[in-house]
Design a protein around this motif. Structure first.
Motif, PDB file in Angstrom:
ATOM      1  N   TYR A 301       0.861  -1.183   0.000  1.00 19.33           N
ATOM      2  CA  TYR A 301       0.000   0.000   0.000  1.00 19.33           C
ATOM      3  C   TYR A 301       0.896   1.232   0.000  1.00 19.33           C
ATOM      4  CZ  TYR A 301      -2.910   3.777   1.634  1.00 19.33           C
ATOM      5  OH  TYR A 301      -3.541   4.991   1.730  1.00 19.33           O
ATOM      6  N   GLU A 303       0.953   5.851  -0.724  1.00 18.52           N
ATOM      7  CA  GLU A 303       0.226   7.065  -1.088  1.00 18.52           C
ATOM      8  C   GLU A 303       0.727   7.522  -2.440  1.00 18.52           C
ATOM      9  OE1 GLU A 303       0.505   9.973   1.997  1.00 18.52           O
ATOM     10  OE2 GLU A 303      -0.954   8.916   3.245  1.00 18.52           O
ATOM     11  N   ILE A 306      -1.716  13.458  -3.064  1.00 21.43           N
ATOM     12  CA  ILE A 306      -1.783  14.261  -1.845  1.00 21.43           C
ATOM     13  C   ILE A 306      -2.883  15.307  -2.018  1.00 21.43           C
ATOM     14  CG2 ILE A 306      -0.540  15.898  -0.379  1.00 21.43           C
ATOM     15  CD1 ILE A 306       0.479  13.041  -0.166  1.00 21.43           C
ATOM     16  N   ASN A 332      -2.403  16.691  -5.695  1.00 24.15           N
ATOM     17  CA  ASN A 332      -1.112  16.617  -6.345  1.00 24.15           C
ATOM     18  C   ASN A 332      -0.678  15.156  -6.367  1.00 24.15           C
ATOM     19  OD1 ASN A 332       1.153  17.517  -7.654  1.00 24.15           O
ATOM     20  ND2 ASN A 332       2.238  18.107  -5.776  1.00 24.15           N
ATOM     21  N   VAL A 333       0.168  14.827  -7.314  1.00 23.42           N
ATOM     22  CA  VAL A 333       0.626  13.459  -7.433  1.00 23.42           C
ATOM     23  C   VAL A 333       2.029  13.352  -6.832  1.00 23.42           C
ATOM     24  CG1 VAL A 333       1.574  13.820  -9.743  1.00 23.42           C
ATOM     25  CG2 VAL A 333       0.818  11.540  -9.069  1.00 23.42           C
ATOM     26  N   LEU A 334       2.302  12.237  -6.183  1.00 23.27           N
ATOM     27  CA  LEU A 334       3.623  12.010  -5.597  1.00 23.27           C
ATOM     28  C   LEU A 334       4.541  11.427  -6.666  1.00 23.27           C
ATOM     29  CD1 LEU A 334       2.817  10.583  -2.077  1.00 23.27           C
ATOM     30  CD2 LEU A 334       4.585  12.257  -2.569  1.00 23.27           C
ATOM     31  N   GLU A 336       7.638  11.062  -7.347  1.00 19.85           N
ATOM     32  CA  GLU A 336       8.769  10.186  -7.047  1.00 19.85           C
ATOM     33  C   GLU A 336       8.301   8.775  -6.696  1.00 19.85           C
ATOM     34  OE1 GLU A 336       8.460  13.281  -6.168  1.00 19.85           O
ATOM     35  OE2 GLU A 336      10.004  13.886  -7.590  1.00 19.85           O
TER      36      GLU A 336
ATOM     37  N   ARG B 247       5.551  19.172   3.031  1.00 18.34           N
ATOM     38  CA  ARG B 247       4.502  18.339   2.474  1.00 18.34           C
ATOM     39  C   ARG B 247       5.134  17.141   1.792  1.00 18.34           C
ATOM     40  NH1 ARG B 247      -0.291  21.247  -0.967  1.00 18.34           N
ATOM     41  NH2 ARG B 247       0.277  19.603  -2.444  1.00 18.34           N
ATOM     42  N   PRO B 248       4.515  15.969   1.895  1.00 16.16           N
ATOM     43  CA  PRO B 248       5.155  14.760   1.353  1.00 16.16           C
ATOM     44  C   PRO B 248       5.423  14.837  -0.146  1.00 16.16           C
ATOM     45  CG  PRO B 248       2.928  14.286   2.183  1.00 16.16           C
ATOM     46  CD  PRO B 248       3.274  15.660   2.612  1.00 16.16           C
ATOM     47  N   ASP B 249       4.661  15.670  -0.865  1.00 17.28           N
ATOM     48  CA  ASP B 249       4.875  15.755  -2.310  1.00 17.28           C
ATOM     49  C   ASP B 249       5.904  16.813  -2.685  1.00 17.28           C
ATOM     50  OD1 ASP B 249       2.996  17.510  -1.282  1.00 17.28           O
ATOM     51  OD2 ASP B 249       1.844  17.641  -3.127  1.00 17.28           O
ATOM     52  N   LEU B 251       9.902  18.180  -2.889  1.00 19.51           N
ATOM     53  CA  LEU B 251      11.306  17.750  -2.941  1.00 19.51           C
ATOM     54  C   LEU B 251      12.121  18.784  -2.192  1.00 19.51           C
ATOM     55  CD1 LEU B 251      11.994  16.952  -6.710  1.00 19.51           C
ATOM     56  CD2 LEU B 251      11.622  15.337  -4.844  1.00 19.51           C
ATOM     57  N   TYR B 258       8.232  12.253   0.827  1.00 17.50           N
ATOM     58  CA  TYR B 258       7.449  11.032   1.029  1.00 17.50           C
ATOM     59  C   TYR B 258       8.360   9.820   1.161  1.00 17.50           C
ATOM     60  CZ  TYR B 258       4.204   7.182   0.175  1.00 17.50           C
ATOM     61  OH  TYR B 258       3.481   6.018   0.296  1.00 17.50           O
ATOM     62  N   LEU B 259       9.295   9.679   0.214  1.00 20.16           N
ATOM     63  CA  LEU B 259      10.156   8.494   0.243  1.00 20.16           C
ATOM     64  C   LEU B 259      11.070   8.501   1.460  1.00 20.16           C
ATOM     65  CD1 LEU B 259      10.917   8.082  -3.573  1.00 20.16           C
ATOM     66  CD2 LEU B 259       9.289   6.799  -2.149  1.00 20.16           C
ATOM     67  N   ILE B 287       1.518   8.826   9.482  1.00 19.92           N
ATOM     68  CA  ILE B 287       0.931   7.914   8.495  1.00 19.92           C
ATOM     69  C   ILE B 287       1.980   7.327   7.539  1.00 19.92           C
ATOM     70  CG2 ILE B 287      -0.652   7.780   6.503  1.00 19.92           C
ATOM     71  CD1 ILE B 287      -2.189   8.022   9.091  1.00 19.92           C
ATOM     72  N   ILE B 288       2.833   8.184   6.981  1.00 22.71           N
ATOM     73  CA  ILE B 288       3.738   7.686   5.938  1.00 22.71           C
ATOM     74  C   ILE B 288       4.777   6.735   6.525  1.00 22.71           C
ATOM     75  CG2 ILE B 288       5.360   8.329   4.105  1.00 22.71           C
ATOM     76  CD1 ILE B 288       3.786  11.006   3.902  1.00 22.71           C
ATOM     77  N   ILE B 291       3.231   3.456   6.996  1.00 21.27           N
ATOM     78  CA  ILE B 291       3.158   2.673   5.756  1.00 21.27           C
ATOM     79  C   ILE B 291       4.500   1.994   5.485  1.00 21.27           C
ATOM     80  CG2 ILE B 291       2.876   2.844   3.240  1.00 21.27           C
ATOM     81  CD1 ILE B 291       0.841   5.143   3.780  1.00 21.27           C
TER      82      ILE B 291
END
Lengths: 451, 451, 451, 451
Positions: A301, A303, A306, A332-334, A336, B247-249, B251, B258-259, B287-288, B291
C-alpha cells in the motif's frame, strides 16, 4: 444526504454545546448549512446559517441557548433545491398544538404530490424543504395526539427519511419503513441522543445503544423512552452509506463502515487480481478499500496522491486560463513514488467520471508505467430519487458506456468494478437498496409537477 | 515556520491569482495569517489579514492587484510573538531608495542584539517581526546597490532564514549560509517562482528548476536571473523539514519527502522489530512512516484513528467539564479495528508527549491488546532557537525522562525512537541540523534583552 | 410602523436600484430590518436581513436582481414581535396559484383570531408577521382570481394596513377602509411606484400622482393600472403620521407634513402664549413645531440641544455606573445659549415622559432661568392597537397623571398640550384617528389568545 | 482634521469605555477610521480599523482593554494619504526608551523635508502618517528625558498639530506654537482628559478646565499635571474650526461655536440685508448662521431642505444614468414651503461650488421666486496646507471667479460673502489663521519631494 441530531438532556446549560460537537462530528454528511433549535421553557428558539458548524455558531449563541431538548442538522447541497438561507433546517413552526421543529435526512419521493395537494387545501410554502411538507401534514393530521398524528402522517410519505423532531416536551425520532437512511440511539449519564451516525456518540462520550428500527417512531420525554412501529418493510439501507457516505468510524446496522470498506477492497482483489508495484487509493474515498486490496494482494500500500485540505467555502476557483496553464488546486501526485511504477488505483465509485479521469491523467503524466483501476462498487447506472443526489442519467458515465468503453476513455490498462454479489458479501447482506447500480428501487418516482 | 513565495511574471493580470494558489499550496507551513504584496508600477501595494488563504483574500482584491512582481507569506503562530494583525508579513516599507517588501521563513538568532543596536541608533519598531530588523538594516546599509546592500546585511544576521524580497523592479531570494530553511526556484512559461517548497510549483503548473544554494542571493529582474554568493557553510538543513514540516509531495535537496518518511518507517522496523497484528499511524504526521514500517514488517497497514478535518479558526473549544464527560473533538478511534489487536502505533516525533498519551489512552480504551509505539526520530531534547518553535526544555518530555520512563508514563508495551544514524540514513545524509535531538546547533543563542 | 414600496417598471435592470434608493428614502419609518423581493421571470427571489438599507444590500445583490416588479420594506421594531431574522418582510410564498410576496405597514387588530382559525384549519406559521396571516388567507380564498381573492380576504381583516403585494405578473397595492396607514402612487417615465410616503417619489425623481384611496385595491400589470374598491369608511388617518412619523417633506392626503407641523406650533402659541427669550425644539421631533411657535410668538428661534447623529446598530450602551458618572450619549445642551434664559421647549408629544424629563434636567443644569414646555399634541392616554406601537397604558405618563402633576414631576414653570381642536385645525380636518389621545378607535381590540 | 483624545485615569476598568464615548463625541471630526491605544501595565496594546466608532469597537475589545492611560483618534479622509488600514492612528511603536503611542490632529507642513532627512539617516516608513515622522524624531532626540526630547522634536516641526501621546507612565499633550488646532483639558473625579473639543467633556460628564495654550506641552502622570512651554507665537487658530469644523456645543478659546455662528448670520444681514419671505440654511453647516440671519432680519426662519441622515460607509452610489433620471439621495427640498417664495439661503462657505449649485437648482425647480445666497465666510481662494484639506486652487470656485461670475453661474438673484472684518468681529478677534481666504498663512509650504 444530511446529518441530523437530537438530544434530550437534564443538563439544560450544556445541551447546546453537546449539539455543537455532535453536529461537528456529522459535518461530513453536509457542509452547506447548519441549524439548531432549542426548547426554551416550551418556546422553541433557533439559529441557522449557511456554512460549516465552526463558522455558523458563535459562543454567545450557544451560551444563550438553554433548554432540555435540542435538534439540529448539517445540510448537503441538494441539486434539487436552491442553496439559500430559506432552505436550512431544522424547520421551526407554530401550529394548532403549539411549537414544532423538524430536521430530516433523505428524500421524499412523493414530495410534489403531497405539496400540490396541500396547496390545493390552502397551505402556503416558504421553503423548498421536504420538512415543510411534513410539518404541514402534521398540522393537518386527524389524530390529535402528536405521536399518533406523526404516525398517521408518515403513512402518507413515500421515500427515504430519518427524522428528528421536537415538540415543547418531546424529542421524537423516526425512520422510514425500509430504513433507507440511518438513525441511531445513544446515551450519556444525563441525556438521550439520536444521531445519523454513531461517530457522533463517540465525540460526545455517549454510549451507543442501538439503531432505530426501520418503521420505528421513538418518543423521548420526561417519562422516559418508548416506541411505536409502523408496518415494517424488508430493510433497504442505502448501500452508498457503506460505500461512501458514512464516516469509517461509524457503525451502521452494527456493521463497521471501516471493516466493510476493507472487505470491499479484499473482495475486489479476489474478483480481479492484478500484478503491480503499489496500490494507491483515490483520496479520500478510495483509501480504505485500497488498504484492503493491498492487504489481500500483498502488493505494498502506498500514497500516490496528496490532497490539500484547506479549501473552504470562500475559495476562489481558478479561471479556465489558469487551469489550462496547469494550476491544480486540490490534488497533487507524488511523482517520485509513481514514476516507472505499475499502479493499482482504487476508488469507491465512478459517477460522472471526470474526477477519476483527471486523476489518471496526473498519474500518467507522473510516469506511471501501468494504471489499473479497481472500483469498490458496481457501475452507477441510475439516478437516485431517494436521497443520494446523483446526477441525471445522461451524466452517469456508467449508464451510457460499457466498462471497456470507459477503460479506453480513461486510457488505462485495466478497469474493474466490484460485482453486486461481491459488494453485498462485503457488507454482510442484511438488506440494502442497490437502486443506483441495479435500477431496483423499493419506492417509485413521483412524476407530478404542481404549477 | 512559515511558507514564502515570490513570483516575477510577464503576465501582470494573473500574478496575484498565481500567488493565491501558490500560497494555498504552502498553507500547511502556517495557518495563522497571510499577506501578499504586489509591485504596481513601482508602487508596492499589499493585503494582509489573520486567517487561511481562502478566508483572507477576496476576488476583488486579487482582481485589483496588477503587477509584475509579487511576494507573499503564510505564517505560523510563533510562541515568541503576539498573534496580532501587526505581525503579518510581507513587511512593506518606504526608505531612502524607495519601496521594499520582505517575507521571511526562519528565526534570526541575534534578533535582540540587532534590534537593540538599531534602537540605539534611533530606529523605531512597529511589529515583532524578524523582517522589520532586516528592513532596518537594509535601510542603513553602507552599500547603495540594493543587492550589495542585502549581502552586507545578511553577513550580520545569525540564524535561519529564507527570504523573498521585492524592490520596485527586482524579485530577490536569499537563503542562510547553512541552508537551514528551504527555498526553491521554479519556472512557468511567463514567470520565475521562488517557493519554500516545490509542491507550490506543482500547484502552479511550474517546472522545478533547483534549490537555492545555502548562502545564495538570487536576483530576478527584467534582465533575467543572476546570483551572488555569501561565504557558504556546511549545509545544515533542519531535519524536521523532512521528519514533519514539509509536504510529502515536495522535494527538498532533490530528496522526496514522502520516500524519506517511508524509509524512516522501514528503518524503524529494522532497528526495532515487533510482532503485531496491524500497523497504524498517528494522523497525519505518522501515516507515511507507518506505511513504511508495515511494508518492511509485512504486518498489515491499517487505519486506527480517524481525524475530523473541519476544525476552523473560530472553533469553540469544549469546556473542561465537557472534556471530562468524554467530549472528544479531533480524533476518534476505530474501535472495531483495534479491539483485541496488537498494535504498532507510528508517529513522527514526541515533543510534549500529551498528544501521544491521549492517543494511547484511546487505543487502550478501545480494547487494544498490545500497543507498541515507534517514533520516526530520536527524542527531542533541546528547544530550537532556529525556527522550529519547540517549547522550553522543561516541557520536552524527552529532555526530562528516559525512554523507559516515557514508556511507563504512556502505559504501553514497548517504545522505540529511531536512532540518529537511522534517521540520517533514511534522509540520505547530505548535511542536516539535528540540534533538537543532539544539542549541536550550527548557530548559538543570543542572550540579549533590549529594555 | 414600517415603510413599504412597490415598483412596476419596464427597466428590468434598474428596478432593484430604484428599490434601494426608494427604501432608503423611507428609512425613517423603520430601522430594524429590510428586505426586497423581485419578480425574475415569474420566479420571485428575495433578500432580507437585519439592519439599515445601506448595511443590508450589497452591490452584487442589486446587480443580480433583474425583473420588472419589485416590492420592499423597511421595518420598525414592534414590541409585539421578536426582533429576529424570521420576522423580516416581504414575506415570499408559494401556493396553489404560484408565487406571492407581501409587505405590510400597520397592525392587524384581529391577528390572533385569524391565526387561531387558520391554525385550526391546519395552517402552520413560521413567523410572527401579520403578512403571514394575510398570505394564508389569500391561499384559502374561495375566489380564484387573485384580485377578487385579495378583496375577499381584506374583508376579513380588521385593523390598519397598507399593503404592497406581487404575483408573477402583477403589482398590487391596498389600503384599509379607514385609510389609517398612508400609501401613495407615483410615476416615472418607465415605471409606476407605490410608496408609504411621497418623499420616496422625490428621491426617485418620480412624479406624485395621488394617494391611494381608503379601501382601494390598485392593480398594476402589463395592461396598465386599474382599481377596485371595498366598502369605504369615513377616513381615519393616524394623526401621529402628521404629528411624528412622516418625513416633513412628504405629502399625506395632499397635506404638507412640514406645514402642518408649523401650524401646530403656531396654534400652540395661540392657545398658550408665554413670554420667553428663546424657543427651542426637542431634536428632532419638536424642531418644526418650535419654528412655528417662534414665528407666531416673535420670540427668536434657537438651538438649545445638539444631537449626535452617529449612533448605529452596534453601539455599545454605557453601563449604569458610567451613566451615573455623567456619560451622556445622544444629546448635549448648548450651555452658552441656555444659561440665564427663559426657554420655551417644544416637542411633538409625551409618551413615557422619560426623554423630556432628561432634557428638562439638562436645560436646568445648564442654567435655564425658566422652562416652559409646549407639546404639539394632546396627552397620549391610550395604548394603540392599530400600528403606533405605544406602550401599555400603565407606562403612559398622560394616562396616569394630569397636566399639573406632570408639570411638577418635570420641575418646570409651565406645561401645555395642544388641544384636540387645535390639532385638528392645524392638520386641516379631513378625518383622523385620534384614538391614542381620545380613546375613540375606529376598530376594536381582539382579545383572543391561540395556545 | 481629526479628533484626538487622551485619558489618564485611576479607574483602569472604565478607561476604554470612556475613550469610546469620548471618541464618539468627536466623530464629526473624522469618519474614516478610528483607533485607541491603552497602557496595560507598561505594555501598550491597541485596536484600529476603518469605520465609525460604533462600527470598529466591540464590547469584548473594550472589556479586554484595562489600563490607566489611553489615547485615541477619529480620522478624516485626507486627500494626501491613502485610505488604508496602515494609515490609522494612534501610531504605536517600540524604541530605545520603550513604548510610545502618538495621535495627531493637523498637518505637518515640512513632512517631506523631515521624512527625507530621516530616510537619509536610515529610517524606514510603514505608513503615510505625520505621526510616524514625529515618532522617528522622538526616537532620535538627543535629550534622553522624554518631555525634553519631545520639546526638542517639536522645535523642528513646522505646521499645525495638536498631539496626544502616551509613554508607559505618562499622558502627554502638545499644541503647536500658533495654536492652529484646538486642544482642551478636562477633569472628572478620577481622571484627566485631553480632547480636541470640549463637547467630549460634556459627553463624559467631565468638567472643562481650560484650553491648552499654543506652544504648551502638558504632562500628566502619577505625580500630577505640569506643563512646559515652547516659544509662543501670536495665536493663529484655524478660522474654519469656528466656521465649519467644530461642533456647535464646543467651546474653543472660551468662545461658544454656536454663538459665533449666530453672530456670523447676524453680521451677514447687517452687511447685506435683503427683503425675502423666509430664511433657510443649507443642512447642516448653514443652519445656525441662517437662524442668526433670521433673528437679525426679522424674516421668518424656516426649513427648506431635508437631509436623509442614514447614509453609511457602505452606501451604494447611484449610477450616472439614475442620477440623470432624477434619483436624489441626500437632500430633498420642501416644495410646499419654497414654492412662490423669496428665499434667503445661508451656507457656511463655498469651496468647489458643486453642492450649492445643486441646492439652488432644487430650490428653483421647487418654484422659489427669488434665491438670495448669503455665505458666512469670505471666498475661499487658497488651498490650505495646514490641515483643512481644501482641494487644489484650480478647483476652488472662489479662486477662479469673482462674486458676480459665481452669482451668474448659480443663476441666483443675489450673492454675498461675509467680509473678513465681519467674520473676525463675529468670532471675537483673538488671533486666527485666515490663510484660505487671505493667503496669509503663518507657516509656508514645503516644496520637497523625497524619491
Amino acid at each position: 444526504m444530511s446529518g441530523i441530531l437530537g438530544i434530550y438532556s437534564k443538563d439544560v446549560e450544556k445541551i447546546s454545546q453537546m449539539m455543537y460537537y455532535g453536529l461537528y462530528a456529522l459535518q461530513h454528511r453536509g457542509q452547506v448549512s447548519t441549524g439548531m433549535a432549542i426548547n426554551n421553557n416550551g418556546f422553541i428558539d433557533y439559529y441557522k446559517d449557511m456554512g460549516l458548524v465552526n463558522e455558523v455558531y458563535k459562543k454567545e449563541t450557544l451560551d444563550s441557548f438553554i433548554g432540555n431538548i435540542c435538534i439540529g442538522q448539517v445540510r448537503y447541497a441538494f441539486s434539487s433545491e436552491r442553496i439559500d438561507k430559506k432552505n436550512i433546517e431544522p424547520l421551526v413552526i407554530g401550529y394548532k398544538n403549539g411549537a414544532l421543529a423538524v430536521a430530516h435526512d433523505g428524500n421524499i419521493a412523493n414530495y410534489n404530490s403531497l405539496r400540490c395537494s396541500l396547496e390545493e387545501m390552502g397551505s402556503i410554502f416558504q421553503t423548498d424543504l421536504n420538512s415543510e411538507v411534513i410539518a404541514n401534514l402534521i398540522a393537518r393530521a386527524a389524530n390529535t395526539d402528536i405521536v399518533e398524528g406523526i404516525n398517521e402522517v408518515l403513512e402518507k410519505i413515500e421515500g427515504s427519511y430519518s427524522l428528528v423532531m421536537m415538540t415543547k416536551d418531546k424529542l421524537i425520532g423516526a425512520r422510514d419503513s425500509y430504513g433507507i437512511k440511518p438513525l441511531s440511539l445513544g446515551k450519556t449519564r444525563d441525556s438521550y441522543v439520536l444521531a445519523s451516525e454513531s461517530c457522533a456518540f463517540d465525540t460526545l462520550g455517549a454510549e451507543f445503544i442501538r439503531d432505530i428500527t426501520p418503521g420505528e417512531i421513538v418518543v423521548i420525554d420526561e417519562s422516559g423512552i418508548k416506541s411505536i412501529f409502523k408496518k415494517q418493510q424488508p430493510r433497504k439501507l442505502c448501500s452508498f452509506e457503506l460505500i461512501y457516505f458514512a464516516r469509517p468510524d461509524s457503525l451502521i446496522n452494527e456493521e463497521s463502515i471501516y471493516l466493510s470498506r476493507i472487505e470491499m477492497g479484499k473482495q475486489l482483489f479476489k474478483e480481479s487480481p492484478v500484478d503491480a508495484d503499489i496500490v494507491i487509493g483515490a483520496p479520500d474515498s478510495g483509501i480504505i478499500a485500497a488498504i484492503g486490496f493491498a492487504e489481500a494482494s500483498k502488493i505494498p500500500y502506498a500514497e500516490g496522491l496528496i490532497k490539500n485540505r484547506y479549501v473552504g467555502r470562500t475559495f476562489i476557483s481558478p479561471t479556465k486560463e489558469l487551469r489550462e496553464q496547469g494550476v491544480r488546486i486540490k490534488l497533487n501526485v507524488l511523482k517520485e513514488n509513481i514514476n516507472g511504477k505499475r499502479i493499482v488505483l482504487v476508488d469507491d465509485s465512478i459517477v460522472r467520471g471526470t474526477t477519476i479521469k483527471r486523476t489518471v491523467e496526473m498519474l500518467k503524466a507522473a510516469g506511471a508505467k501501468e494504471v489499473h483501476v479497481r472500483i469498490a462498487s458496481p457501475p452507477v447506472t441510475n439516478s437516485c430519487h431517494l436521497g443520494m443526489d446523483t446526477p441525471n442519467k445522461e451524466n452517469l458515465i456508467g449508464a451510457n458506456n460499457n466498462v471497456e468503453e470507459i477503460r479506453k476513455d480513461l486510457g488505462i490498462d485495466s478497469l474493474y468494478y466490484l460485482s453486486l454479489e461481491g459488494l453485498l458479501k462485503s457488507v454482510g447482506d442484511k438488506g440494502f437498496c442497490t437502486g443506483c447500480v441495479t435500477g431496483n428501487y423499493p419506492i417509485g418516482k413521483d412524476g407530478v409537477k404542481c404549477h
